[in-house]
Motif scaffolding. Structure first.
Motif, PDB file in Angstrom:
ATOM      1  N   MET A 176     -13.595 133.740   0.846  1.00 41.28           N
ATOM      2  CA  MET A 176     -12.147 133.791   0.608  1.00 41.28           C
ATOM      3  C   MET A 176     -11.526 134.961   1.380  1.00 41.28           C
ATOM      4  O   MET A 176     -10.460 134.820   1.966  1.00 41.28           O
ATOM      5  N   GLU A 177     -12.210 136.102   1.386  1.00 40.67           N
ATOM      6  CA  GLU A 177     -11.694 137.258   2.115  1.00 40.67           C
ATOM      7  C   GLU A 177     -11.651 136.977   3.617  1.00 40.67           C
ATOM      8  O   GLU A 177     -10.687 137.338   4.292  1.00 40.67           O
ATOM      9  N   GLU A 178     -12.707 136.312   4.123  1.00 41.46           N
ATOM     10  CA  GLU A 178     -12.722 135.933   5.540  1.00 41.46           C
ATOM     11  C   GLU A 178     -11.570 134.986   5.853  1.00 41.46           C
ATOM     12  O   GLU A 178     -10.892 135.121   6.876  1.00 41.46           O
ATOM     13  N   MET A 179     -11.359 134.026   4.970  1.00 42.33           N
ATOM     14  CA  MET A 179     -10.308 133.036   5.189  1.00 42.33           C
ATOM     15  C   MET A 179      -8.935 133.707   5.164  1.00 42.33           C
ATOM     16  O   MET A 179      -8.083 133.411   5.996  1.00 42.33           O
ATOM     17  N   MET A 228      -4.009 132.671  12.285  1.00 39.20           N
ATOM     18  CA  MET A 228      -3.721 131.243  12.474  1.00 39.20           C
ATOM     19  C   MET A 228      -2.217 131.032  12.355  1.00 39.20           C
ATOM     20  O   MET A 228      -1.560 131.672  11.534  1.00 39.20           O
ATOM     21  N   THR A 229      -1.669 130.144  13.186  1.00 36.52           N
ATOM     22  CA  THR A 229      -0.225 129.930  13.187  1.00 36.52           C
ATOM     23  C   THR A 229       0.127 128.457  13.074  1.00 36.52           C
ATOM     24  O   THR A 229      -0.690 127.583  13.327  1.00 36.52           O
ATOM     25  N   ALA A 230       1.368 128.234  12.712  1.00 34.50           N
ATOM     26  CA  ALA A 230       1.961 126.900  12.705  1.00 34.50           C
ATOM     27  C   ALA A 230       3.346 127.043  13.335  1.00 34.50           C
ATOM     28  O   ALA A 230       4.020 128.051  13.155  1.00 34.50           O
ATOM     29  N   THR A 231       3.743 126.016  14.094  1.00 34.97           N
ATOM     30  CA  THR A 231       5.042 126.047  14.764  1.00 34.97           C
ATOM     31  C   THR A 231       5.932 124.951  14.204  1.00 34.97           C
ATOM     32  O   THR A 231       5.515 123.805  14.071  1.00 34.97           O
ATOM     33  N   GLY A 232       7.143 125.338  13.853  1.00 33.82           N
ATOM     34  CA  GLY A 232       8.139 124.389  13.372  1.00 33.82           C
ATOM     35  C   GLY A 232       9.261 124.310  14.379  1.00 33.82           C
ATOM     36  O   GLY A 232       9.419 125.200  15.224  1.00 33.82           O
ATOM     37  N   GLU A 233      10.025 123.235  14.303  1.00 31.68           N
ATOM     38  CA  GLU A 233      11.123 123.092  15.260  1.00 31.68           C
ATOM     39  C   GLU A 233      12.305 122.398  14.612  1.00 31.68           C
ATOM     40  O   GLU A 233      12.194 121.774  13.562  1.00 31.68           O
ATOM     41  N   SER A 234      13.421 122.525  15.282  1.00 30.46           N
ATOM     42  CA  SER A 234      14.643 121.834  14.861  1.00 30.46           C
ATOM     43  C   SER A 234      15.448 121.493  16.102  1.00 30.46           C
ATOM     44  O   SER A 234      15.163 121.987  17.196  1.00 30.46           O
ATOM     45  N   GLY A 235      16.445 120.639  15.912  1.00 32.87           N
ATOM     46  CA  GLY A 235      17.299 120.246  17.036  1.00 32.87           C
ATOM     47  C   GLY A 235      16.504 119.566  18.136  1.00 32.87           C
ATOM     48  O   GLY A 235      16.723 119.847  19.306  1.00 32.87           O
ATOM     49  N   ALA A 236      15.584 118.696  17.760  1.00 30.67           N
ATOM     50  CA  ALA A 236      14.744 117.966  18.721  1.00 30.67           C
ATOM     51  C   ALA A 236      14.007 118.910  19.672  1.00 30.67           C
ATOM     52  O   ALA A 236      13.879 118.651  20.861  1.00 30.67           O
ATOM     53  N   LYS A 238      -0.790 123.914   6.149  1.00 32.27           N
ATOM     54  CA  LYS A 238      -2.032 124.173   6.887  1.00 32.27           C
ATOM     55  C   LYS A 238      -2.947 125.097   6.072  1.00 32.27           C
ATOM     56  O   LYS A 238      -4.157 124.893   6.021  1.00 32.27           O
ATOM     57  N   MET A 239      -2.351 126.092   5.416  1.00 33.24           N
ATOM     58  CA  MET A 239      -3.137 126.997   4.592  1.00 33.24           C
ATOM     59  C   MET A 239      -3.766 126.236   3.428  1.00 33.24           C
ATOM     60  O   MET A 239      -4.941 126.415   3.119  1.00 33.24           O
ATOM     61  N   GLN A 240      -3.010 125.359   2.785  1.00 28.82           N
ATOM     62  CA  GLN A 240      -3.542 124.583   1.672  1.00 28.82           C
ATOM     63  C   GLN A 240      -4.674 123.675   2.140  1.00 28.82           C
ATOM     64  O   GLN A 240      -5.676 123.523   1.444  1.00 28.82           O
ATOM     65  N   ALA A 241      -4.539 123.092   3.320  1.00 32.03           N
ATOM     66  CA  ALA A 241      -5.601 122.242   3.858  1.00 32.03           C
ATOM     67  C   ALA A 241      -6.869 123.058   4.096  1.00 32.03           C
ATOM     68  O   ALA A 241      -7.976 122.598   3.801  1.00 32.03           O
ATOM     69  N   LYS A 255      -7.081 123.815  -6.780  1.00 28.42           N
ATOM     70  CA  LYS A 255      -6.397 124.785  -5.935  1.00 28.42           C
ATOM     71  C   LYS A 255      -7.165 126.106  -5.898  1.00 28.42           C
ATOM     72  O   LYS A 255      -7.693 126.555  -6.902  1.00 28.42           O
ATOM     73  N   LEU A 256      -7.233 126.697  -4.699  1.00 26.35           N
ATOM     74  CA  LEU A 256      -7.811 128.020  -4.512  1.00 26.35           C
ATOM     75  C   LEU A 256      -6.698 128.965  -4.133  1.00 26.35           C
ATOM     76  O   LEU A 256      -5.756 128.552  -3.471  1.00 26.35           O
ATOM     77  N   PRO A 257      -6.748 130.234  -4.413  1.00 20.77           N
ATOM     78  CA  PRO A 257      -7.667 130.840  -5.363  1.00 20.77           C
ATOM     79  C   PRO A 257      -7.309 130.426  -6.771  1.00 20.77           C
ATOM     80  O   PRO A 257      -6.180 130.037  -7.038  1.00 20.77           O
ATOM     81  N   PHE A 258      -8.267 130.531  -7.641  1.00 25.38           N
ATOM     82  CA  PHE A 258      -8.142 129.993  -8.998  1.00 25.38           C
ATOM     83  C   PHE A 258      -6.958 130.541  -9.663  1.00 25.38           C
ATOM     84  O   PHE A 258      -6.493 131.204 -10.176  1.00 25.38           O
TER      85      PHE A 258
END
Length: 114
Positions: free
Chosen positions: A25-28, A35-43, A92-95, A111-114
């Motif tokens: 869990m600490e490593e994660m 780790m990143t995720a990219t969101g967008e708007s306006g096409a 992405k984190m939940q996955a 669900k983690l963490p408990f």
């Protein structure tokens, strides 16, 4: 090592498994900072990137949207892209957490963490 102690041998195994899980869990959690995720708007005119912990790390705005009379539209697009990035990061984190739970044999949906 714990032979003849009844349930204490199982308890030692459980404690060892718990320590392993805590280490993973600490490593994660540390990986979630990179780790990143990219969101967008306006096409795709506005893109926001966030760590899986939700920290905004980048913002990319297409210059074509910089019209003085469109200030509110640009602001809305920026906010929408940030919200999208944060939402995708949370998913992405939940996955990742679910995947780790499966590795430890936890029931699906726990669900983690408990």
């Amino acid at each position: 090592m714990f032979k003849g102690l009844g349930g204490f041998g199982d308890m030692a195994k459980m404690m060892k498994a718990a320590q392993e899980m805590q280490g993973k869990m600490e490593e994660m959690q540390a990986r979630f900072d990179t780790m990143t995720a990219t969101g967008e708007s306006g096409a795709g005119l506005v893109k926001a990137t966030a760590t899986l912990k939700g920290e905004l790390t980048a913002l990319d705005i297409d210059p074509s949207i910089f019209q003085p009379d469109e200030k509110e539209v640009v602001e809305d697009l920026i906010l929408a892209a940030i919200r999208d990035a944060q939402s995708r990061a949370a998913e992405k984190m939940q996955a990742e957490m679910s995947r780790m739970g499966e590795q430890f044999g936890l029931p699906p949906g726990m669900k983690l963490p408990f």
